[in-house]
Design an enzyme around this catalytic site. Structure first.
Site, short mmCIF file in Angstrom:
data_model
loop_
_atom_site.label_atom_id
_atom_site.label_comp_id
_atom_site.label_asym_id
_atom_site.label_seq_id
_atom_site.Cartn_x
_atom_site.Cartn_y
_atom_site.Cartn_z
N ASN A 11 0.88 -1.18 0.00
CA ASN A 11 0.00 0.00 0.00
C ASN A 11 0.91 1.23 0.00
O ASN A 11 1.44 1.62 1.04
CB ASN A 11 -0.88 -0.06 1.24
CG ASN A 11 -2.07 0.89 1.21
OD1 ASN A 11 -2.70 1.11 2.24
ND2 ASN A 11 -2.41 1.43 0.07
N ASN A 62 -6.46 10.46 -1.23
CA ASN A 62 -6.50 9.31 -2.13
C ASN A 62 -5.96 9.69 -3.50
O ASN A 62 -5.75 10.88 -3.79
CB ASN A 62 -7.94 8.80 -2.26
CG ASN A 62 -8.47 8.23 -0.95
OD1 ASN A 62 -7.84 7.37 -0.35
ND2 ASN A 62 -9.62 8.72 -0.52
N CYS A 71 -5.77 5.86 7.49
CA CYS A 71 -5.11 4.82 6.71
C CYS A 71 -4.17 4.08 7.66
O CYS A 71 -3.19 4.65 8.13
CB CYS A 71 -4.34 5.42 5.55
SG CYS A 71 -3.35 4.24 4.62
N ASN A 73 -2.06 1.59 7.12
CA ASN A 73 -0.69 1.45 6.60
C ASN A 73 0.00 2.80 6.55
O ASN A 73 1.19 2.92 6.84
CB ASN A 73 -0.73 0.82 5.21
CG ASN A 73 -1.08 -0.65 5.26
OD1 ASN A 73 -0.70 -1.36 6.17
ND2 ASN A 73 -1.82 -1.11 4.26
N ASN A 181 -15.37 1.62 1.41
CA ASN A 181 -14.31 0.65 1.14
C ASN A 181 -14.90 -0.75 1.23
O ASN A 181 -15.74 -1.02 2.10
CB ASN A 181 -13.18 0.81 2.15
CG ASN A 181 -12.62 2.22 2.17
OD1 ASN A 181 -12.09 2.69 1.17
ND2 ASN A 181 -12.75 2.90 3.29
N GLU A 199 -10.69 0.24 -2.51
CA GLU A 199 -10.75 1.46 -1.71
C GLU A 199 -11.43 2.58 -2.48
O GLU A 199 -11.09 2.84 -3.64
CB GLU A 199 -9.34 1.91 -1.31
CG GLU A 199 -8.65 0.98 -0.32
CD GLU A 199 -7.43 1.62 0.30
OE1 GLU A 199 -7.58 2.70 0.91
OE2 GLU A 199 -6.33 1.05 0.17
N CYS A 208 -4.64 -2.89 2.65
CA CYS A 208 -5.31 -1.77 3.31
C CYS A 208 -5.35 -2.09 4.79
O CYS A 208 -5.95 -3.10 5.20
CB CYS A 208 -6.72 -1.59 2.75
SG CYS A 208 -7.73 -0.38 3.64
N GLY A 209 -4.72 -1.26 5.61
CA GLY A 209 -4.65 -1.53 7.04
C GLY A 209 -6.00 -1.46 7.73
O GLY A 209 -6.36 -2.36 8.49
#
Length: 267
Positions: A11, A62, A71, A73, A181, A199, A208-209
């Site tokens: 990511n 984004n 987010c 990550n 998401n 996403e 995606c974390g």
């Protein structure tokens, strides 16, 4: 404009230090610099800003220029950036986001970091939408940003062959006017699952974390897995643990990719 590119399990984001650069129009810049053909290429752009409440503040955009609240990550990579560049030499770093302050613990020897993601908010009843005459059931989970978790049946085949147009259609469905998401999830054991993520604002990403946490929360709540689960995504493996205190913790790799000077306008 100086930038650093980092990735957390695939990511990837462009990171810009606001102490060094002044970005006037981040939405436009995020679209330009994230373009994988005419820009640097990334899932989006993250600004690292001063904060009166934490060690720093993170602004996430984004790839389409839209603002994101959180987010998982990205926040881990922000802390790793501050640690590696010796701006903050402590193992726990507090990062302010649009969904609150999140504490990241640097696991220096492993190249990983763990972030406290907060407590998932799960809608009690499954959400059902109709698309092309077929009903699709999902669990709605908030991790500071909204997620629709869809559990895939074994007969729907390997996760690598799933048609992500289904996820895209859910993400842009009229039931979600601001978009959502979407996680397609295949649980293969009490401690393991595979997921792919669509996403909003960035399309499919390698990981995606917050999506990993949302999928884990849905699986744990529905009795499919234990409280600690390994989550495999196309970009790599992450670990999610839902602690007894209600806090969810996300652990995964975060890695420097490159840095450089972006020649385009930052205005």
């Amino acid at each position: 404009m100086h930038f650093v590119k980092m990735e957390g399990c695939g990511n990837d984001y462009i990171y810009v230090d606001q102490e060094k650069e002044q970005i006037v129009n981040p939405q436009t810049l995020a679209r330009k610099i994230s373009d994988r053909h005419f820009g640097v290429g990334a899932d989006g752009m993250i600004l690292i800003c001063p904060s009166d409440m934490a060690d720093c503040r993170m602004e996430m955009y984004n790839a389409d220029g839209s603002r994101g609240k959180m987010c998982g990550n990205g926040v881990r990579c922000v802390a790793k950036y501050l640690y590696d560049y010796k701006k903050i030499r402590k193992e726990e770093i507090a990062v302010e986001t649009d969904s609150g302050i999140h504490t990241v613990r640097i696991l220096e020897d492993s190249g990983k970091a763990t972030v406290a993601m907060g407590t998932p908010v799960i809608e009690e009843e499954p959400h059902v939408i109709s698309m092309e005459g077929q009903k699709t059931e999902m669990m709605i989970v908030s991790m500071g940003n909204p997620h629709a978790v869809i559990f895939m049946e074994p007969e729907e085949g390997s996760w690598k062959t799933w048609n992500m147009k289904k996820a895209e259609a859910v993400s842009t469905h009229s039931d979600f006017p601001d978009g959502i998401n979407v996680e397609l999830v295949q649980v293969y054991s009490e401690t393991g699952m595979k997921i792919r993520v669509w996403e909003r604002g960035s399309k499919e990403t390698l990981s995606c974390g917050s999506g990993a946490c949302a999928a884990a929360a849905a699986a744990i709540r529905s009795g499919r897995t234990k409280q600690k689960v390994n989550i495999e995504m196309p970009g790599g493996m992450m670990e999610v643990e839902w602690d007894s205190d209600g806090q969810m913790y996300l652990t995964g790799g975060c890695r420097f990719v490159c840095e450089g000077e972006y020649p385009g306008s930052v205005g």
